[in-house]
Write an enzyme that holds these catalytic residues in place. Structure first.
Site, PDB file in Angstrom:
ATOM      1  N   GLU A 174       8.529  -4.403  -1.835  1.00 48.96           N
ATOM      2  CA  GLU A 174       7.631  -3.291  -1.493  1.00 48.96           C
ATOM      3  C   GLU A 174       8.234  -2.368  -0.431  1.00 48.96           C
ATOM      4  O   GLU A 174       8.093  -2.625   0.766  1.00 48.96           O
ATOM      5  CB  GLU A 174       6.278  -3.836  -1.000  1.00 48.96           C
ATOM      6  CG  GLU A 174       5.294  -2.729  -0.659  1.00 48.96           C
ATOM      7  CD  GLU A 174       3.928  -3.238  -0.197  1.00 48.96           C
ATOM      8  OE1 GLU A 174       3.764  -4.460  -0.005  1.00 48.96           O
ATOM      9  OE2 GLU A 174       3.040  -2.403  -0.017  1.00 48.96           O
ATOM     10  N   LYS A 216       6.969  -2.814  -5.946  1.00 46.74           N
ATOM     11  CA  LYS A 216       5.648  -2.335  -5.495  1.00 46.74           C
ATOM     12  C   LYS A 216       5.835  -1.066  -4.670  1.00 46.74           C
ATOM     13  O   LYS A 216       6.047  -1.130  -3.455  1.00 46.74           O
ATOM     14  CB  LYS A 216       4.965  -3.444  -4.679  1.00 46.74           C
ATOM     15  CG  LYS A 216       3.637  -3.037  -4.073  1.00 46.74           C
ATOM     16  CD  LYS A 216       2.813  -4.233  -3.650  1.00 46.74           C
ATOM     17  CE  LYS A 216       1.574  -3.791  -2.904  1.00 46.74           C
ATOM     18  NZ  LYS A 216       0.576  -4.834  -2.779  1.00 46.74           N
TER      19      LYS A 216
HETATM   20  P1  13P Z   1      -3.256  -1.294  -0.208  1.00 44.29           P
HETATM   21  O1  13P Z   1      -3.461  -1.254  -1.687  1.00 44.29           O
HETATM   22  O2  13P Z   1      -4.523  -1.397   0.582  1.00 44.29           O
HETATM   23  O3  13P Z   1      -2.331  -0.212   0.264  1.00 44.29           O
HETATM   24  O4  13P Z   1      -2.537  -2.669   0.099  1.00 44.29           O
HETATM   25  C1  13P Z   1      -1.518  -3.092  -0.711  1.00 44.29           C
HETATM   26  C2  13P Z   1      -0.559  -3.909   0.040  1.00 44.29           C
HETATM   27  O5  13P Z   1      -0.340  -5.043  -0.292  1.00 44.29           O
HETATM   28  C3  13P Z   1       0.132  -3.304   1.185  1.00 44.29           C
HETATM   29  O6  13P Z   1       1.181  -4.122   1.590  1.00 44.29           O
END
Ligand code: 13P
Length: 335
Positions: A174, A216
């Site tokens: 991510e 992500k």
């Molecule tokens: P949000 O969808 O609230 O942005 O959170 C996703 C997430 O895992 C952030 O690390």
């Protein structure tokens, strides 16, 4: 390695997505206190378990990301990960230990958690986790993200991903470019492309099997303080273009974060992305706030109403799953 690929596909296929319930204790406390609920071990577990035992888990959710506290908790001596996998959902775990200020900067951050990670991964595997998450976070400004922030975070993401695959789990990678700021969508597109490209350069260098990875990312959006007007069609075109140009074809899927979009926006944009998706990537959701917000609000005011809270969550998850198939319609929100 084909096993990692099948875990990744199981999590994200057929319109299924990820419930990101991995808020740290500090973040979950903020969320609970914002709706006037006292945050303690029990209240955090109670709310989360209401979601984990909802019907939507069986039809909409392919994976749940847990926080360290939750994966060690039990309900009537049953581990939370067992409750999750009994709905045929893959349990996951956040393994980074948070973003701290970079030593060479006053504002940018580096995500920590590599020390001792190999050992922690073994423990999480024993506790039932089969996928993991690590979040790098970038701000946009005239000079950010800097080369040093991109390079250090990409290196850490790749070291993390490599250790996770060694432990037999799928890494969710991510690299989040935040919505905060007055930048326009073009700038978000440029910076997000740079960050994702560098991330994959490091993953490849460190021999991570891309077929066993889920990306992500953020969607391409103007900053929250930008005056730019943009519609879901433009957002989806920019987002898809950015991902086609930056993500190697071997990656089985992309699961977007919601990043502060409302539940409605996150659903509408994901739907348009899937209507326009001309790539081979599966594009789904890995939402925290955009899956939980309404359910949390409802529960805060009706703490004994488990079924009612689950209905609110089921609806949200159903809308997201329809969006992941490009089958969502505004009118369905009213039901
Ligand atoms: P949000 O969808 O609230 O942005 O959170 C996703 C997430 O895992 C952030 O690390």
């Amino acid at each position: 390695m084909s096993e990692l690929n099948s875990i990744a596909i199981k999590i994200i296929s057929s319109g299924k997505g990820i419930l990101a319930a991995d808020e740290s204790t500090a973040t979950m406390t903020k969320r609970l206190e914002s709706v006037n609920v006292v945050s303690n071990t029990e209240s955090r577990l109670k709310f989360r378990n209401i979601l984990f035992s909802a019907d939507a888990m069986k039809v909409c959710v392919g994976g749940v990301i847990l926080y360290d506290e939750t994966i060690k908790q039990t309900i009537n001596s049953t581990l939370i990960s067992k409750i999750i996998s009994s709905s045929d959902v893959v349990p996951g775990i956040k393994v980074d230990t948070g973003a701290k200020i970079l030593s060479s900067s006053t504002e940018e951050k580096i995500t920590e958690g590599l020390d001792g990670l190999r050992e922690r991964l073994k423990d999480y595997y024993k506790l039932g986790a089969r996928f993991t998450k690590w979040r790098a976070v970038y701000k946009i400004s005239n000079s950010f993200p800097s080369k040093v922030a991109i390079s250090t975070n990409s290196h850490a993401l790749a070291r993390y991903a490599s250790l996770v695959q060694e432990a037999g789990m799928v890494p969710v990678v991510e690299p989040e470019v935040l919505m905060d700021g007055n930048h326009d969508s073009k700038e978000c597109y440029q910076k997000t492309s740079e960050v994702i490209k560098k991330c994959f350069e490091e993953l490849i260098l460190q021999k991570v099997d891309l077929k066993g990875v889920i990306l992500k990312p953020n969607m391409i959006l103007p900053g929250t303080k930008s005056k730019e007007e943009i519609d879901p069609e433009q957002i989806s075109e920019l987002t898809i273009k950015c991902l086609i140009e930056s993500v190697p074809k071997e990656v089985p899927g992309i699961a977007f974060l919601s990043g502060g979009q409302s539940e409605f926006q996150a659903t509408e944009n994901l739907n348009m992305i899937n209507l326009k998706n001309n790539s081979n990537f599966t594009m789904t959701y890995s939402y925290g706030r955009a899956l939980q917000q309404s359910a949390l609000k409802y529960w805060a005011n009706n703490q004994d109403d488990i079924i009612g809270t689950q209905e609110v969550f089921n609806h949200r998850a159903k809308m997201c799953t329809l969006a992941a198939k490009g089958q969502w319609k505004k009118e369905l929100e009213k039901n």
